[in-house]
Design a protein around this motif. Structure first.
Motif, PDB file in Angstrom:
ATOM      1  N   ASP A  69      26.344  68.536  58.912  1.00  0.00           N
ATOM      2  CA  ASP A  69      25.016  67.919  58.795  1.00  0.00           C
ATOM      3  C   ASP A  69      24.430  68.161  57.403  1.00  0.00           C
ATOM      4  OD1 ASP A  69      25.665  68.146  61.575  1.00  0.00           O
ATOM      5  OD2 ASP A  69      23.554  67.949  62.088  1.00  0.00           O
ATOM      6  N   LEU A 127      26.297  60.320  60.591  1.00  0.00           N
ATOM      7  CA  LEU A 127      24.922  60.554  60.137  1.00  0.00           C
ATOM      8  C   LEU A 127      24.533  59.563  59.045  1.00  0.00           C
ATOM      9  CD1 LEU A 127      24.673  64.453  60.106  1.00  0.00           C
ATOM     10  CD2 LEU A 127      23.713  62.849  61.773  1.00  0.00           C
ATOM     11  N   ARG A 130      23.729  56.342  60.693  1.00  0.00           N
ATOM     12  CA  ARG A 130      22.420  56.378  61.353  1.00  0.00           C
ATOM     13  C   ARG A 130      21.295  56.293  60.336  1.00  0.00           C
ATOM     14  NH1 ARG A 130      23.204  61.311  65.787  1.00  0.00           N
ATOM     15  NH2 ARG A 130      24.978  60.376  66.928  1.00  0.00           N
ATOM     16  N   TRP A 131      21.447  57.013  59.239  1.00  0.00           N
ATOM     17  CA  TRP A 131      20.389  57.024  58.239  1.00  0.00           C
ATOM     18  C   TRP A 131      20.268  55.678  57.535  1.00  0.00           C
ATOM     19  CZ3 TRP A 131      22.286  62.330  55.944  1.00  0.00           C
ATOM     20  CH2 TRP A 131      22.030  63.339  56.881  1.00  0.00           C
ATOM     21  N   ASP A 134      18.385  53.610  60.037  1.00  0.00           N
ATOM     22  CA  ASP A 134      17.001  54.060  60.235  1.00  0.00           C
ATOM     23  C   ASP A 134      16.667  55.115  59.190  1.00  0.00           C
ATOM     24  OD1 ASP A 134      14.528  54.869  61.053  1.00  0.00           O
ATOM     25  OD2 ASP A 134      15.163  55.630  63.023  1.00  0.00           O
ATOM     26  N   GLY A 136      14.122  56.470  58.427  1.00  0.00           N
ATOM     27  CA  GLY A 136      13.163  57.462  58.885  1.00  0.00           C
ATOM     28  C   GLY A 136      13.817  58.724  59.405  1.00  0.00           C
ATOM     29  N   GLN A 137      15.099  58.669  59.703  1.00  0.00           N
ATOM     30  CA  GLN A 137      15.816  59.844  60.191  1.00  0.00           C
ATOM     31  C   GLN A 137      16.381  60.713  59.066  1.00  0.00           C
ATOM     32  OE1 GLN A 137      18.719  59.205  63.292  1.00  0.00           O
ATOM     33  NE2 GLN A 137      17.638  57.414  64.093  1.00  0.00           N
TER      34      GLN A 137
END
Length: 210
Positions: A69, A127, A130-131, A134, A136-137
Motif C-alpha cells: 500500500d 490500488l 482504484r485511485w 476515484d 478521492g481515495q
C-alpha cells in the motif's frame, strides 16, 4: 493452540484454505492456486511443529503485502512504473545471499520471493486502478519510497529466516493444508480485505514443495 485439537482443525482448514486461496479473482482479475485436498490427519506433535514453522511465513507475507500500500502511494503520480526489474533483481540477489549465509536453499528462497514481489504488485496495480477511477481515495500523503524500501528490507530478512527455518515443513506432504491453516488464522486475525487476501494467496503460492 492445543496439540489434541490441531489435526481436527487442519482437516477443517482444507475447505477454509480453498476459500482463502481461490476466492480472489474478483479482487484482482487473477486466479490463485488452490491447495490440495486435506490428507488424513497426522500425529499432533508433527502437525503442530509444521504449523509453528509455517505461520511466520504467512504472518510476514501479510506484513509485506501491507507495505505494498505504501509503495503504491509512493509511486502514485510520479510516473514511476510498478514493475521495476532492476530493483526486483537486487532483492532476489540479496535474499539469495542471506539464504546462503543461513545454510538455506538460495533457489527455493528466490522462488518464494518472486511470488512475494508479484503479490506486492497485485496490491499496487489494484490500488492504482482504484485511485485512477476515484481520485478521492488517493492517500493525502506520499511516503518516501526509500524509507518504505528499508521497511521492506527488514521484512525480507525475517522472511529469509522463516524460509530457512521451515525447510522440513515446506517439504512435508501436509504442507498445503498446514499452510492453509496458518494463512487462514492470520487472515482472520488481520481481517484482510479481498485485495490483501488475493495478495496473500499470491505470496504463498510456492512455499510448499521444498
Amino acid at each position: 493452540m492445543h496439540l489434541t485439537t490441531l489435526p481436527r482443525r487442519l482437516l477443517a482448514a482444507g475447505a477454509a484454505a480453498t476459500v482463502l486461496f481461490t476466492a480472489t479473482a474478483a479482487a484482482t482479475g487473477t486466479a490463485a492456486a488452490a491447495p490440495s485436498p486435506a490428507p488424513a490427519a497426522r500425529p499432533a506433535p508433527a502437525a503442530h511443529s509444521s504449523y509453528a514453522a509455517l505461520r511466520p511465513l504467512a504472518a510476514l507475507s501479510v506484513e509485506r503485502d501491507a507495505v505494498g500500500d505504501l509503495v503504491a502511494a509512493a509511486k502514485w503520480g510520479t510516473g514511476g512504473p510498478i514493475d521495476d526489474p532492476a530493483r526486483e533483481q537486487q532483492v532476489l540477489d540479496a535474499v539469495a545471499a542471506q539464504a546462503r549465509q543461513l545454510g538455506a536453499d538460495p533457489a527455493a528462497t528466490k522462488r518464494i520471493f518472486r511470488d512475494q514481489i508479484e503479490a506486492s504488485k497485485v496490491v499496487q496495480r489494484e490500488l492504482h486502478r482504484r485511485w485512477t477511477a476515484d481520485p478521492g481515495q488517493v492517500p493525502a500523503e506520499r511516503p518516501d519510497l526509500n524509507e518504505v524500501r528499508e521497511k521492506i528490507n527488514r521484512i525480507n530478512t525475517g522472511l529469509v529466516r522463516a524460509i530457512a527455518a521451515s525447510d522440513a515443513a515446506r517439504s512435508a506432504p501436509q504442507c498445503p493444508v498446514v499452510l492453509g491453516a496458518a494463512a487462514g488464522q492470520v487472515w482472520h486475525a488481520q481481517r484482510l480485505d479481498a485485495l490483501h487476501t488475493a495478495a496473500l494467496a499470491r505470496a504463498l503460492r510456492s512455499v510448499c514443495g521444498g
